[in-house]
Motif scaffolding. Structure first.
Motif, PDB file in Angstrom:
ATOM      1  N   GLY A  84       0.789  -1.220   0.000  1.00  0.00           N
ATOM      2  CA  GLY A  84       0.000   0.000   0.000  1.00  0.00           C
ATOM      3  C   GLY A  84       0.819   1.266   0.000  1.00  0.00           C
ATOM      4  N   VAL A  85       0.111   2.381   0.099  1.00  0.00           N
ATOM      5  CA  VAL A  85       0.687   3.720  -0.020  1.00  0.00           C
ATOM      6  C   VAL A  85       0.267   4.540   1.193  1.00  0.00           C
ATOM      7  N   GLU A  86       1.237   5.135   1.857  1.00  0.00           N
ATOM      8  CA  GLU A  86       0.931   5.994   3.001  1.00  0.00           C
ATOM      9  C   GLU A  86       0.227   7.275   2.554  1.00  0.00           C
ATOM     10  N   GLU A  87       0.786   7.923   1.524  1.00  0.00           N
ATOM     11  CA  GLU A  87       0.207   9.202   1.073  1.00  0.00           C
ATOM     12  C   GLU A  87       0.687   9.533  -0.329  1.00  0.00           C
ATOM     13  N   VAL A  88      -0.207  10.076  -1.130  1.00  0.00           N
ATOM     14  CA  VAL A  88       0.130  10.704  -2.408  1.00  0.00           C
ATOM     15  C   VAL A  88      -0.385  12.130  -2.381  1.00  0.00           C
ATOM     16  N   ARG A  89       0.478  13.049  -2.818  1.00  0.00           N
ATOM     17  CA  ARG A  89       0.069  14.453  -2.957  1.00  0.00           C
ATOM     18  C   ARG A  89       0.291  14.857  -4.409  1.00  0.00           C
ATOM     19  N   TRP A  90      -0.793  15.315  -5.055  1.00  0.00           N
ATOM     20  CA  TRP A  90      -0.700  15.857  -6.407  1.00  0.00           C
ATOM     21  C   TRP A  90      -0.494  17.363  -6.281  1.00  0.00           C
ATOM     22  N   LEU A  91       0.713  17.809  -6.551  1.00  0.00           N
ATOM     23  CA  LEU A  91       1.122  19.185  -6.254  1.00  0.00           C
ATOM     24  C   LEU A  91       0.871  20.143  -7.408  1.00  0.00           C
ATOM     25  N   ARG A  92       1.058  19.672  -8.631  1.00  0.00           N
ATOM     26  CA  ARG A  92       0.800  20.449  -9.835  1.00  0.00           C
ATOM     27  C   ARG A  92       0.219  19.523 -10.892  1.00  0.00           C
ATOM     28  N   PRO A  93      -0.595  20.055 -11.801  1.00  0.00           N
ATOM     29  CA  PRO A  93      -1.111  19.205 -12.875  1.00  0.00           C
ATOM     30  C   PRO A  93       0.008  18.775 -13.821  1.00  0.00           C
ATOM     31  N   VAL A  94      -0.137  17.571 -14.368  1.00  0.00           N
ATOM     32  CA  VAL A  94       0.702  17.117 -15.477  1.00  0.00           C
ATOM     33  C   VAL A  94      -0.031  17.456 -16.764  1.00  0.00           C
ATOM     34  N   ARG A  95       0.659  18.167 -17.657  1.00  0.00           N
ATOM     35  CA  ARG A  95       0.022  18.675 -18.876  1.00  0.00           C
ATOM     36  C   ARG A  95       0.691  18.074 -20.111  1.00  0.00           C
ATOM     37  N   PRO A  96       0.011  18.129 -21.263  1.00  0.00           N
ATOM     38  CA  PRO A  96       0.616  17.601 -22.491  1.00  0.00           C
ATOM     39  C   PRO A  96       1.979  18.241 -22.753  1.00  0.00           C
ATOM     40  N   GLY A  97       2.940  17.414 -23.118  1.00  0.00           N
ATOM     41  CA  GLY A  97       4.284  17.899 -23.388  1.00  0.00           C
ATOM     42  C   GLY A  97       5.220  17.845 -22.206  1.00  0.00           C
ATOM     43  N   ASP A  98       4.703  17.584 -21.008  1.00  0.00           N
ATOM     44  CA  ASP A  98       5.576  17.470 -19.839  1.00  0.00           C
ATOM     45  C   ASP A  98       6.494  16.254 -19.985  1.00  0.00           C
ATOM     46  N   ALA A  99       7.692  16.380 -19.438  1.00  0.00           N
ATOM     47  CA  ALA A  99       8.635  15.265 -19.351  1.00  0.00           C
ATOM     48  C   ALA A  99       8.913  15.027 -17.870  1.00  0.00           C
ATOM     49  N   LEU A 100       8.518  13.876 -17.378  1.00  0.00           N
ATOM     50  CA  LEU A 100       8.564  13.597 -15.945  1.00  0.00           C
ATOM     51  C   LEU A 100       9.862  12.896 -15.559  1.00  0.00           C
ATOM     52  N   SER A 101      10.460  13.380 -14.489  1.00  0.00           N
ATOM     53  CA  SER A 101      11.631  12.745 -13.901  1.00  0.00           C
ATOM     54  C   SER A 101      11.339  12.463 -12.439  1.00  0.00           C
ATOM     55  N   MET A 102      12.047  11.467 -11.896  1.00  0.00           N
ATOM     56  CA  MET A 102      11.745  11.011 -10.544  1.00  0.00           C
ATOM     57  C   MET A 102      13.015  10.824  -9.731  1.00  0.00           C
ATOM     58  N   ARG A 103      12.912  11.165  -8.456  1.00  0.00           N
ATOM     59  CA  ARG A 103      13.910  10.791  -7.461  1.00  0.00           C
ATOM     60  C   ARG A 103      13.249   9.851  -6.464  1.00  0.00           C
ATOM     61  N   MET A 104      13.885   8.712  -6.215  1.00  0.00           N
ATOM     62  CA  MET A 104      13.361   7.719  -5.284  1.00  0.00           C
ATOM     63  C   MET A 104      14.359   7.544  -4.146  1.00  0.00           C
ATOM     64  N   SER A 105      13.881   7.723  -2.914  1.00  0.00           N
ATOM     65  CA  SER A 105      14.746   7.628  -1.739  1.00  0.00           C
ATOM     66  C   SER A 105      14.202   6.586  -0.780  1.00  0.00           C
ATOM     67  N   VAL A 106      15.089   5.741  -0.249  1.00  0.00           N
ATOM     68  CA  VAL A 106      14.708   4.792   0.789  1.00  0.00           C
ATOM     69  C   VAL A 106      14.707   5.520   2.131  1.00  0.00           C
ATOM     70  N   THR A 107      13.590   5.454   2.845  1.00  0.00           N
ATOM     71  CA  THR A 107      13.484   6.137   4.133  1.00  0.00           C
ATOM     72  C   THR A 107      13.436   5.183   5.325  1.00  0.00           C
ATOM     73  N   GLU A 108      13.122   3.903   5.084  1.00  0.00           N
ATOM     74  CA  GLU A 108      12.987   2.954   6.187  1.00  0.00           C
ATOM     75  C   GLU A 108      13.019   1.542   5.616  1.00  0.00           C
ATOM     76  N   SER A 109      13.520   0.579   6.385  1.00  0.00           N
ATOM     77  CA  SER A 109      13.457  -0.818   5.962  1.00  0.00           C
ATOM     78  C   SER A 109      13.425  -1.708   7.194  1.00  0.00           C
ATOM     79  N   ARG A 110      12.742  -2.841   7.047  1.00  0.00           N
ATOM     80  CA  ARG A 110      12.673  -3.797   8.165  1.00  0.00           C
ATOM     81  C   ARG A 110      12.352  -5.179   7.605  1.00  0.00           C
ATOM     82  N   PRO A 111      12.944  -6.224   8.170  1.00  0.00           N
ATOM     83  CA  PRO A 111      12.601  -7.583   7.739  1.00  0.00           C
ATOM     84  C   PRO A 111      11.177  -7.934   8.170  1.00  0.00           C
ATOM     85  N   SER A 112      10.553  -8.800   7.421  1.00  0.00           N
ATOM     86  CA  SER A 112       9.227  -9.287   7.799  1.00  0.00           C
ATOM     87  C   SER A 112       9.317 -10.084   9.088  1.00  0.00           C
ATOM     88  N   GLY A 113       8.355  -9.884   9.974  1.00  0.00           N
ATOM     89  CA  GLY A 113       8.337 -10.633  11.219  1.00  0.00           C
ATOM     90  C   GLY A 113       7.737 -12.012  11.089  1.00  0.00           C
TER      91      GLY A 113
END
Length: 332
Positions: A84-113
Motif C-alpha cells: 500500500g501507499v501511506e500518502e500521495v500528494r498531487w502538487l501540480r497538474p501534469v500537462r501535455p508535453g511534460d517530461a517527468l523525472s523522478m527521485r526515489m529515496s529509501v526512508t525505512e526498511s525492516r525484515p518481515s516478522g
C-alpha cells in the motif's frame, strides 16, 4: 540474480529515473478509459474549468510513476509487490508535453516478522516536470525478497469464476455544493470485471512486473497466479466513481436541479491493497463521504473527504483508501 534485493535497500539509498514524455494522446487515452472528466479528455471543456487547460488524471500520474520505477529499478530487483501507499500528494497538474523525472529515496526498511524470505522497504518518490517543478510525491511501502533465502511456496490461487451475468451500474452520486454533500452514507459505485487481457494491457503499459504480465512466471511467485497491478485496481475505482457522478448529473438535470461541477483531487492517503485481484475477479466498489469543509487556501471552494473500498465476488475486501476532491461552495 536480481541487482537489488532487500539487503541493498537501506535508508539513504537514492536513485533517479526519467525523463518520461507525456503526450496529449497519453493523457486523453488513459482518461477516457478510467477518469473521463472534461478537464482530462476535452481541451475546450478544460479551458473553462477550474484547472484552465487539459491535465492528466492523478491516477495516470501514479501509473506513470510506476512505469518510471519499473524501468529504472523494479525490473532489476526482487520485488514482491506493494502492500500500500501511506500518502500521495498531487502538487501540480501534469500537462501535455511534460517530461517527468523522478527521485526515489529509501526512508525505512525492516525484515518481515512472519515471512523470512522477504522484507519491507519504505520509499519517498518525488516526481517533477521538465521545468523542475514538483508534480507529485508518494510515500509507500514495497516488499522485496531476501538474497540467498529460499522463497516460501506460492499461495493457492482461488479458482477463476465467470463474470457475473449482470453487474448493476451502482447508485448516482449527487453533484452537490459543498454545504449539501450527503455525508456518512455509503454509495454503491457498481462493479468492474478484471479480464486477463485487461490486466495484461494495463500492466504492459505501466507495471510490467512478472506477476502482472506473465502467467507462467506469476504462478511461481507468492501470488500463485496472474493478478492486476494495484494501480489498475485503483484506476477501476475511479472509473466507477466518475460513472456515479455522471448518473448524478443526469438525475439533477431531469429534476431541474443545479448541476454542480467539482474540481480535481489534492491526493489521498492510507491506500491498502489487501488481497490480489486475479484474472476473472469482479470487484464491487463504494465510497462514503466523511467530511465537507471550506478550503483554507481557495476562497469559494471546499474539500470533500471520503473513504473507499473494493470487495471481490467472494466477499473479501481487496482495496481501500481515504481521498478527497474539491467542490464549490454554494455562496461562491
Amino acid at each position: 540474480m536480481p541487482r537489488y534485493c532487500f539487503e541493498d535497500l537501506t535508508p539513504g539509498v537514492r536513485l533517479d529515473f526519467g525523463p518520461l514524455a507525456v503526450s496529449r494522446d497519453d493523457i486523453v487515452g488513459f482518461a477516457r478509459e478510467f477518469d473521463p472528466q472534461g478537464f482530462h479528455t476535452d481541451e475546450a471543456a478544460a479551458e473553462g474549468s477550474f484547472v484552465g487547460g487539459l491535465i492528466a488524471s492523478g491516477w495516470h500520474t501514479c501509473a506513470l510513476g510506476m512505469r518510471l520505477v519499473a524501468d529504472g529499478f523494479i525490473l532489476q530487483s526482487s520485488s514482491m509487490g506493494s502492500p500500500g501507499v501511506e500518502e500521495v500528494r498531487w502538487l501540480r497538474p501534469v500537462r501535455p508535453g511534460d517530461a517527468l523525472s523522478m527521485r526515489m529515496s529509501v526512508t525505512e526498511s525492516r525484515p518481515s516478522g512472519s515471512k523470512p524470505d522477504r522484507g519491507f522497504v519504505r520509499f519517498l518518490l518525488e516526481i517533477a516536470n521538465g521545468a523542475g517543478q514538483p508534480v507529485m510525491t508518494q510515500d509507500f511501502w514495497a516488499m522485496f525478497g531476501r538474497r540467498g533465502t529460499p522463497p516460501l511456496p506460492p499461495r493457492p490461487r482461488p479458482p477463476e469464476e465467470p463474470a457475473l451475468a449482470e453487474r448493476p451500474e451502482g447508485e448516482a452520486l449527487p453533484p452537490a455544493y459543498l454545504e449539501d454533500m450527503p455525508l456518512n452514507r455509503p454509495f454503491d459505485l457498481g462493479a468492474h470485471h478484471f479480464t486477463r487481457d485487461d490486466i495484461l494491457r494495463f500492466a504492459r503499459a505501466f507495471d510490467p512486473q512478472p506477476f502482472h504480465v506473465d502467467e507462467a512466471a506469476a504462478a511461481r511467485t507468492h501470488f500463485g497466479g496472474l493478478c492486476a497491478s494495484g494501480w489498475h485496481t485503483a484506476a477501476a475505482w475511479m472509473k466507477r466513481m466518475v460513472a456515479a457522478r455522471d448518473r448524478g448529473r443526469v438525475l439533477a438535470a431531469e429534476r431541474g436541479e443545479p448541476v454542480v461541477e467539482g474540481g480535481p483531487s489534492p491526493g489521498f492517503r492510507d491506500l491498502q491493497w489487501l488481497k490480489p485481484v486475479y484474472a476473472g475477479d469482479t470487484i464491487r466498489y463504494d465510497v462514503t463521504l466523511t467530511e465537507a469543509r471550506p478550503s483554507r487556501t481557495r476562497p469559494g471552494w471546499g474539500v470533500v473527504s471520503h473513504t473507499a473500498t473494493g470487495t471481490n465476488q467472494r466477499g473479501e475486501p481487496v482495496f481501500r483508501f481515504a481521498g478527497a476532491w474539491l467542490a464549490p461552495s454554494r455562496g461562491a
